[in-house]
Write a protein that holds these residues in place. Structure first.
Motif, PDB file in Angstrom:
ATOM      1  N   ARG A 186     -12.052  26.575  -4.522  1.00  0.00           N
ATOM      2  CA  ARG A 186     -11.988  27.963  -4.054  1.00  0.00           C
ATOM      3  C   ARG A 186     -10.526  28.424  -4.110  1.00  0.00           C
ATOM      4  NH1 ARG A 186     -15.261  26.432   0.383  1.00  0.00           N
ATOM      5  NH2 ARG A 186     -13.709  27.195   1.875  1.00  0.00           N
TER       6      ARG A 186
ATOM      7  N   LYS B 153      -9.432  37.319   4.219  1.00  0.00           N
ATOM      8  CA  LYS B 153     -10.412  38.202   4.857  1.00  0.00           C
ATOM      9  C   LYS B 153     -11.856  37.870   4.493  1.00  0.00           C
ATOM     10  CE  LYS B 153      -7.439  42.273   5.451  1.00  0.00           C
ATOM     11  NZ  LYS B 153      -7.173  43.672   4.981  1.00  0.00           N
ATOM     12  N   GLY B 154     -12.090  37.203   3.371  1.00  0.00           N
ATOM     13  CA  GLY B 154     -13.449  36.973   2.902  1.00  0.00           C
ATOM     14  C   GLY B 154     -14.213  35.968   3.746  1.00  0.00           C
ATOM     15  N   ASN B 155     -15.508  35.896   3.486  1.00  0.00           N
ATOM     16  CA  ASN B 155     -16.359  34.944   4.215  1.00  0.00           C
ATOM     17  C   ASN B 155     -16.051  33.507   3.850  1.00  0.00           C
ATOM     18  OD1 ASN B 155     -17.745  37.024   5.536  1.00  0.00           O
ATOM     19  ND2 ASN B 155     -19.202  37.254   3.826  1.00  0.00           N
ATOM     20  N   GLU B 156     -15.627  33.289   2.613  1.00  0.00           N
ATOM     21  CA  GLU B 156     -15.257  31.941   2.167  1.00  0.00           C
ATOM     22  C   GLU B 156     -13.798  31.955   1.728  1.00  0.00           C
ATOM     23  OE1 GLU B 156     -19.137  29.607   0.558  1.00  0.00           O
ATOM     24  OE2 GLU B 156     -18.201  30.976  -0.865  1.00  0.00           O
ATOM     25  N   PRO B 157     -12.895  31.748   2.654  1.00  0.00           N
ATOM     26  CA  PRO B 157     -11.474  31.808   2.304  1.00  0.00           C
ATOM     27  C   PRO B 157     -11.102  30.693   1.339  1.00  0.00           C
ATOM     28  CG  PRO B 157     -11.774  30.951   4.524  1.00  0.00           C
ATOM     29  CD  PRO B 157     -13.111  31.447   4.079  1.00  0.00           C
TER      30      PRO B 157
END
Length: 300
Positions: free
Chosen positions: A143, A199-203
């Protein structure tokens, strides 16, 4: 001694026309200037001449790119410089049109002109981007986010981002547009960019920064938010500034041989002023510098 140098009496005045991003790279610019000046003095030519720096925070913006460069170039020509050092390969055609009637030697720096149309000394920024991304992939990261410099009118930033995307794509990972944040090359830009990518759901577990200044800002923001680097998130940069080895944790980055670049640029211009044959293009090697800011992801 060529007549052009005799007219100067004391040697060669080499100007450095400022381009987008230069105001954010003072340490780098000073390093190149010092190495060019030092090598010119060894050759018996005095006087590394006029340089210009912009402090305008809007200078990196696309709409303000070409006008200042043309104005600075015209001023340097009027002041009688013997040669120009240009940052990057993206320039308005008017720049070259201004230089042509004066038969003024110039050299592009910090990037490599693949077209072969212009003399240059620089680095393969795309390969550097691939290198740092592959290192993080080999550590196990999947990620990613990137805090890039402003890519408009800046082929160095464009190529680093393209290299990161290419390396990730080769391993089946897409870097979405939302995972790329463009910021000015400042510590504040790095801090802002880090807040935005989280900020995202999956940093992301790894954040690649467009240069060391952004990376140092991103690490500072991690400290402020209580995130451990690299346990919670890995941070990397480009350049290998002196500060990169002094911060905590020390920064994993890609080293660009800036002193060698400055020396080559000076020798290139001096040789052309002496009517000597000179190599027109020189691609310098880069090097991955592994330090403590990047490690295997603890979470996925």
């Amino acid at each position: 001694m060529p007549r052009q140098l005799q007219r100067r009496c004391e040697g060669v005045c080499i100007g450095s026309a400022n381009l987008a991003g230069l105001r954010n790279l003072p340490d780098r610019h000073q390093l190149v200037t010092r190495s060019e000046n030092r090598d010119a003095q060894r050759r018996g030519h005095l006087n590394f001449g006029t340089t210009t720096r912009r402090r305008d925070a809007n200078f990196d913006r696309p709409e303000t790119h070409s006008r200042p460069e043309q104005r600075v170039t015209r001023t340097l020509i009027e002041r009688g410089v013997d040669g120009l050092v240009l940052l990057g390969t993206t320039h308005h055609p008017d720049i070259y049109r201004m230089l042509e009637p004066h038969n003024l030697p110039y050299v592009l720096t910090w990037a490599f002109d693949e077209s072969g149309n212009h003399p240059c000394v620089g680095f393969d920024n795309r390969a550097a981007g691939m290198c740092i991304a592959n290192h993080l992939l080999d550590l196990g990261h999947r990620r990613f986010a990137m805090i890039s410099g402003i890519t408009a009118h800046n082929e160095r930033a464009q190529e680093r981002l393209a290299g990161v995307r290419e390396a990730l794509s080769a391993r089946g990972i897409a870097l979405s547009n939302g995972a790329v944040i463009e910021k000015l090359y400042t510590h504040g830009g790095g801090r802002e960019g880090l807040r935005e990518v989280l900020k995202g759901n999956e940093p992301p577990t790894a954040v690649i920064c467009g240069n060391d200044v952004l990376a140092i800002g991103a690490i500072a923001e991690c400290h402020a938010q209580g995130l451990k680097v690299p346990d919670d998130i890995s941070i990397t940069g480009f350049d290998d500034m002196e500060m990169a080895s002094l911060i905590s944790p020390a920064l994993t980055t890609v080293r660009f041989p800036t002193a060698e670049m400055g020396i080559y640029a000076a020798n290139h211009l001096l040789a052309r002023l002496d009517d000597q044959a000179v190599e027109l293009r020189n691609k310098l090697p880069t090097e991955l510098i592994v330090r403590a800011s990047a490690g295997a992801p603890v979470r996925e």
